[in-house]
Enzyme design. Structure first.
Site, mmCIF file in Angstrom:
data_model
loop_
_atom_site.group_PDB
_atom_site.id
_atom_site.type_symbol
_atom_site.label_atom_id
_atom_site.label_comp_id
_atom_site.label_asym_id
_atom_site.label_seq_id
_atom_site.Cartn_x
_atom_site.Cartn_y
_atom_site.Cartn_z
ATOM 1 N N SER A 142 -14.429 -11.384 -43.986
ATOM 2 C CA SER A 142 -13.617 -10.222 -43.590
ATOM 3 C C SER A 142 -14.296 -9.020 -44.372
ATOM 4 C CB SER A 142 -12.058 -10.516 -43.933
ATOM 5 O OG SER A 142 -11.534 -9.185 -44.044
ATOM 6 N N TYR A 155 -5.321 -12.718 -49.709
ATOM 7 C CA TYR A 155 -5.967 -12.729 -48.731
ATOM 8 C C TYR A 155 -7.586 -12.241 -49.039
ATOM 9 C CZ TYR A 155 -7.990 -11.947 -43.913
ATOM 10 O OH TYR A 155 -8.724 -11.918 -42.840
HETATM 11 N N1 LIG Z 1 -7.996 -10.109 -36.731
HETATM 12 C C1 LIG Z 1 -8.361 -9.377 -37.725
HETATM 13 O O1 LIG Z 1 -8.400 -8.001 -37.764
HETATM 14 C C2 LIG Z 1 -9.446 -10.115 -38.534
HETATM 15 C C3 LIG Z 1 -10.264 -9.249 -39.430
HETATM 16 C C4 LIG Z 1 -11.147 -9.769 -40.408
HETATM 17 C C5 LIG Z 1 -11.130 -11.336 -40.431
HETATM 18 N N2 LIG Z 1 -10.403 -12.154 -39.779
HETATM 19 C C6 LIG Z 1 -10.596 -13.406 -39.770
HETATM 20 O O2 LIG Z 1 -10.871 -14.099 -38.506
HETATM 21 C C7 LIG Z 1 -10.410 -15.296 -38.513
HETATM 22 C C8 LIG Z 1 -9.590 -15.644 -37.157
HETATM 23 O O3 LIG Z 1 -8.309 -14.704 -37.265
HETATM 24 P P1 LIG Z 1 -7.924 -14.170 -35.983
HETATM 25 O O4 LIG Z 1 -7.742 -12.766 -36.351
HETATM 26 O O5 LIG Z 1 -8.469 -14.655 -34.823
HETATM 27 O O6 LIG Z 1 -6.046 -14.787 -36.286
HETATM 28 P P2 LIG Z 1 -5.271 -15.790 -35.189
HETATM 29 O O7 LIG Z 1 -5.331 -15.544 -33.689
HETATM 30 O O8 LIG Z 1 -4.138 -15.882 -35.994
HETATM 31 O O9 LIG Z 1 -6.099 -17.231 -35.332
HETATM 32 C C9 LIG Z 1 -6.115 -17.961 -36.665
HETATM 33 C C10 LIG Z 1 -6.579 -19.397 -36.181
HETATM 34 O O10 LIG Z 1 -6.570 -20.195 -37.240
HETATM 35 C C11 LIG Z 1 -5.820 -21.265 -36.995
HETATM 36 N N3 LIG Z 1 -5.219 -21.937 -38.364
HETATM 37 C C12 LIG Z 1 -4.208 -21.491 -39.115
HETATM 38 N N4 LIG Z 1 -4.106 -22.083 -39.901
HETATM 39 C C13 LIG Z 1 -4.840 -23.339 -39.645
HETATM 40 C C14 LIG Z 1 -5.071 -24.687 -40.418
HETATM 41 N N5 LIG Z 1 -4.364 -24.957 -41.714
HETATM 42 N N6 LIG Z 1 -5.813 -25.501 -40.055
HETATM 43 C C15 LIG Z 1 -6.501 -25.229 -38.614
HETATM 44 N N7 LIG Z 1 -6.330 -23.979 -38.285
HETATM 45 C C16 LIG Z 1 -5.673 -23.185 -38.556
HETATM 46 C C17 LIG Z 1 -4.692 -20.883 -36.099
HETATM 47 O O11 LIG Z 1 -4.006 -22.088 -35.427
HETATM 48 P P3 LIG Z 1 -2.676 -21.990 -34.885
HETATM 49 O O12 LIG Z 1 -2.435 -21.334 -33.794
HETATM 50 O O13 LIG Z 1 -2.460 -23.593 -34.627
HETATM 51 O O14 LIG Z 1 -1.780 -21.515 -36.006
HETATM 52 C C18 LIG Z 1 -5.344 -19.924 -35.118
HETATM 53 O O15 LIG Z 1 -6.234 -20.690 -34.302
HETATM 54 C C19 LIG Z 1 -9.631 -15.528 -39.780
HETATM 55 O O16 LIG Z 1 -10.312 -16.051 -40.745
HETATM 56 C C20 LIG Z 1 -9.285 -14.113 -40.307
HETATM 57 O O17 LIG Z 1 -9.284 -14.119 -41.644
HETATM 58 C C21 LIG Z 1 -9.479 -11.456 -38.838
#
Ligand SMILES: NC(=O)c1ccc[n+]([C@@H]2O[C@H](COP(=O)([O-])OP(=O)(O)OC[C@H]3O[C@@H](n4cnc5c(N)ncnc54)[C@H](OP(=O)(O)O)[C@@H]3O)[C@@H](O)[C@H]2O)c1
Length: 291
Positions: A142, A155
């Protein structure tokens, strides 16, 4: 079996139920990869199967549970055989916001366990498969792994850890030609924003009165700033595009900043002195002066 069903190799993606992981799963599936989509619930796997090609296979995996990780690695190993794994996308993640002074240590540990330790646990389990075909690792970091804002310290720490893990792995795995990249998105439109707000709500209920007296105005400012960032967020397809480059380019980059906000924050973090950055962030977030 594997060679009959895929053209571009097999990839494992954690956290593919929603958001960035789902966008990566769909894009890589369309490009002809055999996608192993990590989910925690059967229903989420079923939803992916409905929209993807017959190559996509959901795999149950919780990155904080060693037994679950071992079982997922075993499932994938049996499916790919000697052809191994062309890519591992360490994407699963959560956001645990709140003031560090009062953050329950269990919540802090959980943040680190999911976003940092879990990624290494998964990497360890899948490396034997990656080694079979000089596969590649793509970690989803991130911009918070380069530039910190207040009340998302836990985070940010987990993402700074991913920067270090990525650099170390890249150098450690060089002898085997295993490329390791990190993708550093800014604000991306995914469910993580609503989930983070729900986590903040839960956390606030656990905080003592003193914490509310001290931090409520700042937490209100954080919520406002978070809503604003979520409103400006760009689609997860942009991250999937960077992940695809890291998996397929002849010369993958070590780092991929995704989004204008990420690019601006990274540039400012390089040139501005710390206190100037603190001042800018406080102004941008509308934090109370106090103190
Ligand atoms: N969205 C942003 O603005 C942003 C920016 C920078 C980086 N990121 C990074 O991108 C990545 C994906 O995030 P996202 O934004 O796509 O959010 P998201 O839609 O909430 O996706 C998160 C995913 O991680 C899974 N997860 C959570 N806890 C877990 C565990 N203990 N074991 C296995 N899977 C788990 C969730 O599964 P469940 O559905 O089962 O909970 C979901 O599939 C993350 O690493 C986040 O930090 C996001």
């Amino acid at each position: 079996m594997a060679s009959q069903t895929r053209d571009r190799g097999a990839v494992m993606i954690t956290g593919a139920s929603t958001g960035i992981g789902k966008a990566c799963a769909m894009r890589l599936d369309r490009l002809g990869f055999q996608v192993f989509a990590g989910v925690r619930k059967d229903a989420d796997g079923g939803a992916l199967v409905e929209t993807a090609s017959e190559r996509l296979t959901p795999v149950l995996i919780d990155v904080t549970d060693e037994t679950s990780i071992a079982s997922a690695a075993d499932t994938v190993a049996k499916a790919v055989g000697d052809e191994g794994l062309a890519g591992l996308v360490n994407n699963a993640g959560i956001a645990v916001p709140g003031p560090l002074e009062f953050m329950p240590l269990g919540d802090l540990r959980h943040q680190m366990e999911v976003n940092s330790i879990g990624q290494i646990a998964v990497t360890q389990a899948f490396l034997p498969l990656l080694r079979k075909c000089r596969g590649r690792i793509v970690n989803i970091g991130s911009i918070a792994g380069r530039s910190v804002t207040p009340f998302v310290g836990a985070y940010a720490a987990s993402k700074f850890a991913m920067e270090a893990f990525t650099d170390a792995l890249r150098m450690e795995l060089r002898p085997w030609g295993i490329s390791v990249s990190i993708v550093e998105p800014g604000s991306i439109a995914t469910p993580i924003w609503d989930k983070g707000t729900a986590t903040a709500d839960d956390l606030e209920k656990k905080l003592p009165k003193e914490a509310h007296d001290l931090y409520d105005p700042a937490m209100a400012a954080l919520r406002k700033a978070t809503n604003e960032s979520a409103r400006r967020a760009i689609p997860p397809a942009s991250v999937a595009k960077a992940v695809t480059h890291a998996l397929t380019a002849e010369r993958p980059k070590t780092r991929y900043l995704v989004g204008r906000d990420a690019q601006i924050r990274a540039a400012l973090a390089k040139v501005l002195p710390d206190r100037m950055q603190d001042w800018l962030v406080a102004r941008f977030m509308g934090l109370p002066k106090g103190g």
